[in-house]
Design a protein around this motif. Structure first.
Motif, PDB file in Angstrom:
ATOM      1  N   VAL A 224     -35.192-129.531  24.456  1.00 43.56           N
ATOM      2  CA  VAL A 224     -36.611-129.263  24.649  1.00 43.56           C
ATOM      3  C   VAL A 224     -36.788-128.776  26.075  1.00 43.56           C
ATOM      4  CG1 VAL A 224     -38.923-130.249  24.758  1.00 43.56           C
ATOM      5  CG2 VAL A 224     -37.354-130.981  22.958  1.00 43.56           C
ATOM      6  N   LEU A 225     -37.392-127.600  26.217  1.00 46.07           N
ATOM      7  CA  LEU A 225     -37.699-127.060  27.542  1.00 46.07           C
ATOM      8  C   LEU A 225     -39.121-127.414  27.914  1.00 46.07           C
ATOM      9  CD1 LEU A 225     -36.168-123.459  27.515  1.00 46.07           C
ATOM     10  CD2 LEU A 225     -35.140-125.596  28.307  1.00 46.07           C
ATOM     11  N   LEU A 226     -39.320-127.849  29.133  1.00 40.56           N
ATOM     12  CA  LEU A 226     -40.648-128.176  29.650  1.00 40.56           C
ATOM     13  C   LEU A 226     -40.986-127.131  30.699  1.00 40.56           C
ATOM     14  CD1 LEU A 226     -39.880-131.975  30.174  1.00 40.56           C
ATOM     15  CD2 LEU A 226     -40.753-130.876  28.109  1.00 40.56           C
ATOM     16  N   ASP A 227     -41.641-126.055  30.271  1.00 42.07           N
ATOM     17  CA  ASP A 227     -41.943-124.933  31.149  1.00 42.07           C
ATOM     18  C   ASP A 227     -43.236-125.218  31.916  1.00 42.07           C
ATOM     19  OD1 ASP A 227     -42.709-122.484  32.293  1.00 42.07           O
ATOM     20  OD2 ASP A 227     -41.665-121.349  30.746  1.00 42.07           O
ATOM     21  N   LEU A 234     -41.031-126.082  24.393  1.00 38.64           N
ATOM     22  CA  LEU A 234     -40.417-125.267  23.358  1.00 38.64           C
ATOM     23  C   LEU A 234     -38.943-125.603  23.213  1.00 38.64           C
ATOM     24  CD1 LEU A 234     -39.865-121.719  24.855  1.00 38.64           C
ATOM     25  CD2 LEU A 234     -40.781-123.578  26.179  1.00 38.64           C
ATOM     26  N   TRP A 235     -38.383-125.159  22.084  1.00 39.43           N
ATOM     27  CA  TRP A 235     -36.970-125.395  21.819  1.00 39.43           C
ATOM     28  C   TRP A 235     -36.109-124.368  22.525  1.00 39.43           C
ATOM     29  CZ3 TRP A 235     -36.181-129.918  19.924  1.00 39.43           C
ATOM     30  CH2 TRP A 235     -36.940-130.454  18.900  1.00 39.43           C
ATOM     31  N   ALA A 236     -34.933-124.797  22.979  1.00 33.99           N
ATOM     32  CA  ALA A 236     -33.854-123.897  23.373  1.00 33.99           C
ATOM     33  C   ALA A 236     -32.647-124.302  22.547  1.00 33.99           C
ATOM     34  CB  ALA A 236     -33.550-124.013  24.864  1.00 33.99           C
ATOM     35  N   SER A 237     -32.035-123.358  21.848  1.00 32.73           N
ATOM     36  CA  SER A 237     -30.938-123.692  20.950  1.00 32.73           C
ATOM     37  C   SER A 237     -29.736-122.800  21.204  1.00 32.73           C
ATOM     38  CB  SER A 237     -31.373-123.563  19.485  1.00 32.73           C
ATOM     39  OG  SER A 237     -31.667-122.210  19.171  1.00 32.73           O
ATOM     40  N   ASN A 238     -28.568-123.327  20.909  1.00 26.06           N
ATOM     41  CA  ASN A 238     -27.331-122.569  21.003  1.00 26.06           C
ATOM     42  C   ASN A 238     -26.539-122.807  19.725  1.00 26.06           C
ATOM     43  OD1 ASN A 238     -25.132-121.091  21.802  1.00 26.06           O
ATOM     44  ND2 ASN A 238     -24.448-122.497  23.398  1.00 26.06           N
ATOM     45  N   VAL A 239     -26.452-121.776  18.896  1.00 28.87           N
ATOM     46  CA  VAL A 239     -25.667-121.829  17.666  1.00 28.87           C
ATOM     47  C   VAL A 239     -24.271-121.310  17.990  1.00 28.87           C
ATOM     48  CG1 VAL A 239     -25.409-120.958  15.317  1.00 28.87           C
ATOM     49  CG2 VAL A 239     -27.685-121.522  16.196  1.00 28.87           C
TER      50      VAL A 239
END
Length: 450
Positions: A224-227, A234-239
């Motif tokens: 979870v990014l706290l901008d 918002l989400w930050a994801s790495n597949v």
């Protein structure tokens, strides 16, 4: 690796670029209030006639590279921010590990998808090891160390990861997980190295991290990014796309499929040799497999409950890879309209519905305030008045902590935001007979919210 592609000038396009198909797309856009620049659309169509659309191409100015067609959709304006987030989500290289980090999803198509709801990355993780078991062990160590090392910090919190496949039908944290489906681990699970689950008969199961590594399956890490600057959560994801190189040089996928390279934008020029090496492993059926995957995705998002925005994104990828460029030119204009900014609202409410109990009340209220501002800008007329009232009511109701009632309201407001976006995309997709026929929908069909 060739240089970055540019859209041709009007003098290079000529008078034949406005095909009958594009003329029909322009007419449909005009009738539905979609701003579609005829010259720009014709220039894009002209560029898409190149014979090497899927060849890896390098952008000397920004340092990124990807398929030639994908670079036409990429805007480097926010590249510094993306690279900063990339440092958070990426797995590191090592003596036996080479990686290539890329933007994926709407992040890779930033020129046409102006309002991404998440920060999506994918990373190729290539491991040299004596055996497959050794490679899987290295992958598991990399993922576990990443989650533990980047569990929290200024502006981010680790949320979860997917690693390993359920050995049987299980219930994890009360949710059913079918045999063979990815297992989801919280930070506490990762720390313990054990995932507690229940069998169908109610017996306790202990899935050890080492056992999960034997069949990694679909691997993904989420934060979870706290901008603070944008007041967003918002989400930050790495597949991950993990591969193993055997001692005799063979390439073996660890998750069952070597991902094709038709959409992602790679961030580091020094990773080009690895990507080119892996690209040579893709067989002649790679494009057909990608098209099939997009068709399945479209069908999934047209199901119940539908998400016409996600379906439209997959349709765009499908059309541009199968030569249906007139329809693709129309679709690429839909994502730039103000209404699509409500995807940010929908995505932000999704994060809050899952993670609000981990955020302080001030942060939650601040986020809701930012989502109200986005809604107001996206829908300046009365279209969004009901959604604004729902957001305002939720904002005012949260004073101390997030209750079960607040959580229920979050989900309801999120459904309202998606219903507006669904109506927007459905109307414009069904307005084009060729797309309507492809979707198998009829004008006037009821639009359901998610």
């Amino acid at each position: 690796m060739p240089g970055t592609p540019d859209l041709p000038s009007s003098s290079e396009i000529g008078d034949t670029a406005l095909s009958d198909g594009l003329a029909r797309m322009l007419e449909s856009a005009r009738w539905h209030g979609v701003e579609m620049d005829a010259d720009e659309a014709a220039a894009w169509l002209c560029a898409m006639q190149a014979p090497d659309l899927h060849q890896l191409t390098h952008d000397d100015q920004s340092g990124v590279f990807g398929a030639r067609a994908a670079l036409l959709d990429f805007d480097a304006g926010d590249l510094a921010e993306w690279r900063l987030i990339g440092e958070l989500v990426r797995l590191p290289d090592g003596p036996t590990v080479r990686t290539a980090l890329a933007l994926s999803g709407s992040a890779a198509q930033s020129r046409i998808q102006r309002y991404p709801g998440d920060r999506d990355f994918m990373q190729r993780v290539h491991i040299q090891a004596p055996t497959r078991e050794d490679a899987c062990t290295v992958l598991g160590q990399l993922m576990r160390e990443k989650a533990l090392r980047c569990s929290s910090g200024p502006g981010y919190r680790f949320a979860r990861l997917k690693f390993g496949e359920a050995p049987e039908n299980l219930r994890v944290r009360g949710q059913p997980v079918r045999a063979g489906r990815p297992l989801e681990w919280t930070l506490d699970d990762v720390r313990a190295g054990v995932l507690l689950a229940q069998s169908e008969s109610g017996e306790t199961r202990h899935v050890r991290w080492e056992d999960a590594a034997c069949a990694p399956g679909w691997c993904k890490l989420d934060w979870v990014l706290l901008d603070a600057a944008r007041r967003e959560v918002l989400w930050a994801s790495n597949v991950l796309d993990p591969t193993w190189e055997t001692p005799d040089g063979q390439i073996v996928t660890l998750d069952g499929q070597l991902e094709p390279m038709y959409q992602e934008i790679y961030l580091d020029p020094e990773s080009a040799p690895l990507v080119e090496h892996l690209a040579r492993q893709l067989d002649d059926d790679a494009l057909s497999a990608y098209v099939g995957m997009m068709e399945e995705e479209v069908e999934k998002y047209l199901g119940a409950p539908p998400n016409y925005g996600k379906a439209a994104r997959r349709l765009y990828n499908l059309f541009r890879c199968t030569g249906r460029f007139d329809e693709a030119a129309y679709l690429r204009e839909l994502f730039d309209e103000p209404t699509t900014a409500l995807y940010k609202v929908w995505a932000g409410l999704g994060v809050l519905s899952e993670r609000a109990t981990q955020l302080d009340t001030a942060r939650t209220r601040e986020t809701l305030g930012a989502l109200m501002l986005t809604t107001r800008r996206a829908l300046p007329d009365d279209t969004g008045s009901a959604l604004l009232r729902e957001l305002q009511s939720l904002h005012d109701a949260i004073t101390d902590s997030i209750s079960a009632e607040h959580h229920h309201t979050l989900l309801a407001v999120r459904a309202s935001a998606l219903a507006i976006v669904n109506a927007y995309f459905y109307t414009r997709l069904s307005a084009v007979p060729a797309i309507q026929a492809f979707l198998g929908v009829t004008a006037g069909q009821e639009v359901h919210s998610a």
